[in-house]
Design a protein around this motif. Structure first.
Motif, PDB file in Angstrom:
ATOM      1  N   LYS A 162       5.277   3.533  31.777  1.00  0.00           N
ATOM      2  CA  LYS A 162       4.301   3.666  32.859  1.00  0.00           C
ATOM      3  C   LYS A 162       3.008   4.270  32.327  1.00  0.00           C
ATOM      4  CE  LYS A 162       6.913   3.879  37.165  1.00  0.00           C
ATOM      5  NZ  LYS A 162       7.364   4.737  38.302  1.00  0.00           N
ATOM      6  N   VAL A 163       3.140   5.291  31.462  1.00  0.00           N
ATOM      7  CA  VAL A 163       1.960   5.921  30.866  1.00  0.00           C
ATOM      8  C   VAL A 163       1.194   4.909  30.020  1.00  0.00           C
ATOM      9  CG1 VAL A 163       1.181   7.636  29.186  1.00  0.00           C
ATOM     10  CG2 VAL A 163       2.889   8.260  30.899  1.00  0.00           C
ATOM     11  N   ASN A 175       1.221   1.588  30.221  1.00  0.00           N
ATOM     12  CA  ASN A 175       0.614   0.561  31.076  1.00  0.00           C
ATOM     13  C   ASN A 175      -0.576   1.103  31.843  1.00  0.00           C
ATOM     14  OD1 ASN A 175       2.475  -1.396  30.289  1.00  0.00           O
ATOM     15  ND2 ASN A 175       3.915  -0.863  31.903  1.00  0.00           N
ATOM     16  N   THR A 176      -0.490   2.377  32.289  1.00  0.00           N
ATOM     17  CA  THR A 176      -1.615   2.987  33.005  1.00  0.00           C
ATOM     18  C   THR A 176      -2.818   3.142  32.088  1.00  0.00           C
ATOM     19  OG1 THR A 176      -0.092   4.197  34.447  1.00  0.00           O
ATOM     20  CG2 THR A 176      -2.355   4.990  34.334  1.00  0.00           C
ATOM     21  N   GLU A 177      -2.584   3.624  30.860  1.00  0.00           N
ATOM     22  CA  GLU A 177      -3.679   3.763  29.892  1.00  0.00           C
ATOM     23  C   GLU A 177      -4.291   2.400  29.574  1.00  0.00           C
ATOM     24  OE1 GLU A 177      -1.873   5.687  26.587  1.00  0.00           O
ATOM     25  OE2 GLU A 177      -2.138   7.707  27.374  1.00  0.00           O
ATOM     26  N   ASN A 178      -3.429   1.405  29.431  1.00  0.00           N
ATOM     27  CA  ASN A 178      -3.909   0.048  29.147  1.00  0.00           C
ATOM     28  C   ASN A 178      -4.792  -0.453  30.283  1.00  0.00           C
ATOM     29  OD1 ASN A 178      -4.234  -2.392  27.911  1.00  0.00           O
ATOM     30  ND2 ASN A 178      -2.089  -2.930  27.858  1.00  0.00           N
ATOM     31  N   PHE A 179      -4.367  -0.206  31.529  1.00  0.00           N
ATOM     32  CA  PHE A 179      -5.120  -0.681  32.692  1.00  0.00           C
ATOM     33  C   PHE A 179      -6.468   0.034  32.808  1.00  0.00           C
ATOM     34  CE2 PHE A 179      -6.019  -0.399  37.328  1.00  0.00           C
ATOM     35  CZ  PHE A 179      -6.233  -1.750  37.557  1.00  0.00           C
ATOM     36  N   ILE A 180      -6.451   1.358  32.605  1.00  0.00           N
ATOM     37  CA  ILE A 180      -7.705   2.132  32.688  1.00  0.00           C
ATOM     38  C   ILE A 180      -8.681   1.679  31.605  1.00  0.00           C
ATOM     39  CG2 ILE A 180      -8.703   4.434  32.403  1.00  0.00           C
ATOM     40  CD1 ILE A 180      -6.176   5.540  33.727  1.00  0.00           C
ATOM     41  N   GLU A 197      11.258   4.655  31.406  1.00  0.00           N
ATOM     42  CA  GLU A 197      10.322   4.194  32.427  1.00  0.00           C
ATOM     43  C   GLU A 197       9.032   5.007  32.427  1.00  0.00           C
ATOM     44  OE1 GLU A 197      10.455   3.011  37.173  1.00  0.00           O
ATOM     45  OE2 GLU A 197      12.062   4.201  36.284  1.00  0.00           O
ATOM     46  N   GLU A 248       2.661  -0.688  22.242  1.00  0.00           N
ATOM     47  CA  GLU A 248       3.776  -0.907  23.168  1.00  0.00           C
ATOM     48  C   GLU A 248       4.965  -1.529  22.443  1.00  0.00           C
ATOM     49  OE1 GLU A 248       4.642  -3.017  27.516  1.00  0.00           O
ATOM     50  OE2 GLU A 248       2.751  -3.362  26.474  1.00  0.00           O
TER      51      GLU A 248
END
Length: 395
Positions: free
Chosen positions: A264-265, A267-272, A260, A50
């Motif tokens: 978002k991609v 952060n989504t990968e990080n969360f998953i 953005e 990131e």
């Protein structure tokens, strides 16, 4: 079969062999440690990716960009620019135009984006720092262009060849049928080659704002205002002040909002990934639960003695809860130490590389450390609590 297993387990534990409990306890510590290592290393890597993306896009995206809400261009004048300069936190403003063009050089051709910039652009984006060869942007040559390294390679272009000019063509608005008169065309000399990142180098050609306006036949028109903020100022506060000043006719975006979708991609990968690692930690916590239950079975005589001495069931349960907590903290400490040691080694010695010049990035943050600690402790102490509640005593 279940009854036979319990009989065999009770017989085995009745030998009062402490090695069994020790082995199972170390398995529990190892499981939590491995989960913590995976969580700490992968979160450090994602934070590094990131940060790397932010650093890369800082070179092509300004702190704040202003564009018209309707249409591609708008008319700019000195009074309009001066009104924006009165807003606190703005260090520099640059007027720009960006349009897709067709490049032709000798027998080579290439589709690219022409970006026309004014004389203050280097103050906003530090463009001259990206130059590999040629003249700096200021003072710029009105009939000159600065090409990306990838564009130069595709056109087989060198700055030493001053006799051959680059032909730049763009379709005229409203022309349906293509003909020789359907394009605006100008010729320019390559005066510099820049290198930012591969994707940008293959797509962009920079010119003076006047050159781009003449090519597109858009005198006094611009597409964007790009703003450099004073470092200590908050970009969102500047955005609010700009919105109040300019009204609802313009779209104002900070650097992160300009990319953005990308963030978002990420952060989504990080969360998953975080959820998957939490699942792994939950699975490994079963070894902790098993260790405490086996410890309870192994210490039945001692538990009965403590009960007869007057200890309450809650106090006895707390003993096993503290043992589970000690296993959790031990696994967390070992895992965080090894995980951060591996990440630090990657940062220091670049063991794994993305390509020949870029090492796989890692980054240490207090947020990640707090998240890892909270996750491991919550799962571990919850497992210890649930397993210690399994203790039952009959009078």
């Amino acid at each position: 079969m279940r009854t036979s297993f319990h009989v065999a387990l009770r017989y085995f534990l009745s030998k009062n062999n402490p090695q069994v409990v020790n082995i199972i306890s170390w398995i529990a510590v190892s499981g939590l440690a491995i989960g913590t290592i995976a969580l700490s290393v992968l979160l450090a890597v994602f934070s590094g990716l990131e940060a790397l993306n932010k650093d890369l896009y800082e070179k092509i995206n300004p702190d704040i960009k202003i564009e018209p809400k309707n249409g591609k261009d708008f008319t700019s004048n000195p009074l309009f620019i001066d009104r924006i300069k009165t807003i606190k936190g703005i260090a520099a403003i640059s007027q720009t135009i960006e349009e897709k063009v067709y490049l032709r050089y000798r027998t080579y051709d290439h589709l690219a984006y022409l970006k026309g910039v004014d004389s203050t652009y280097d103050k906003v984006m530090s463009f001259n720092k990206t130059l590999l060869l040629g003249d700096p942007l200021l003072p710029y040559v009105k009939a000159g262009v600065w090409v990306g390294l990838g564009v130069a390679q595709r056109l087989s272009l060198t700055l030493e060849d001053r006799d051959n000019l680059i032909s730049i063509l763009v379709p005229k608005a409203g022309k349906g049928l293509m003909s020789a008169t359907s394009f605006h065309q100008k010729e320019a000399m390559a005066v510099g080659i820049f290198h930012i990142m591969e994707d940008i180098d293959e797509k962009y050609v920079y010119s003076s704002l006047e050159f781009a306006q003449d090519l597109l036949d858009k005198k006094d028109c611009i597409y964007h205002l790009e703003i450099k903020a004073v470092p200590e100022y908050n970009l969102n506060n500047i955005k609010k002040d700009l919105s109040k000043t300019l009204g609802d006719k313009f779209v104002i975006k900070t650097r992160q909002e300009q990319q953005e979708a990308l963030f978002k991609v990420i952060n989504t990968e990080n969360f998953i990934l975080y959820l998957l690692l939490c699942l792994i930690l939950i699975i490994t916590s079963f070894s902790l639960i098993g260790a405490i239950i086996i410890l309870i079975l192994d210490k039945k005589e001692q538990i009965r003695t403590l009960w007869n001495m007057g200890m309450s069931l809650r106090q006895i349960r707390n003993i096993f809860f503290y043992v589970g907590g000690f296993i959790t903290i031990s696994g967390w400490f070992i895992g965080i130490f090894i995980g951060y040691a591996l990440a630090f080694g990657q940062k220091k010695f670049s063991w794994i590389t993305v390509n020949q010049s870029i090492a796989f990035p890692v980054r240490f943050t207090l947020e990640n450390f707090t998240l890892i600690s909270f996750t491991v402790w919550t799962i571990g102490f919850l497992g210890a609590y649930c397993s210690s509640r399994r203790l039952r005593l009959s009078k």
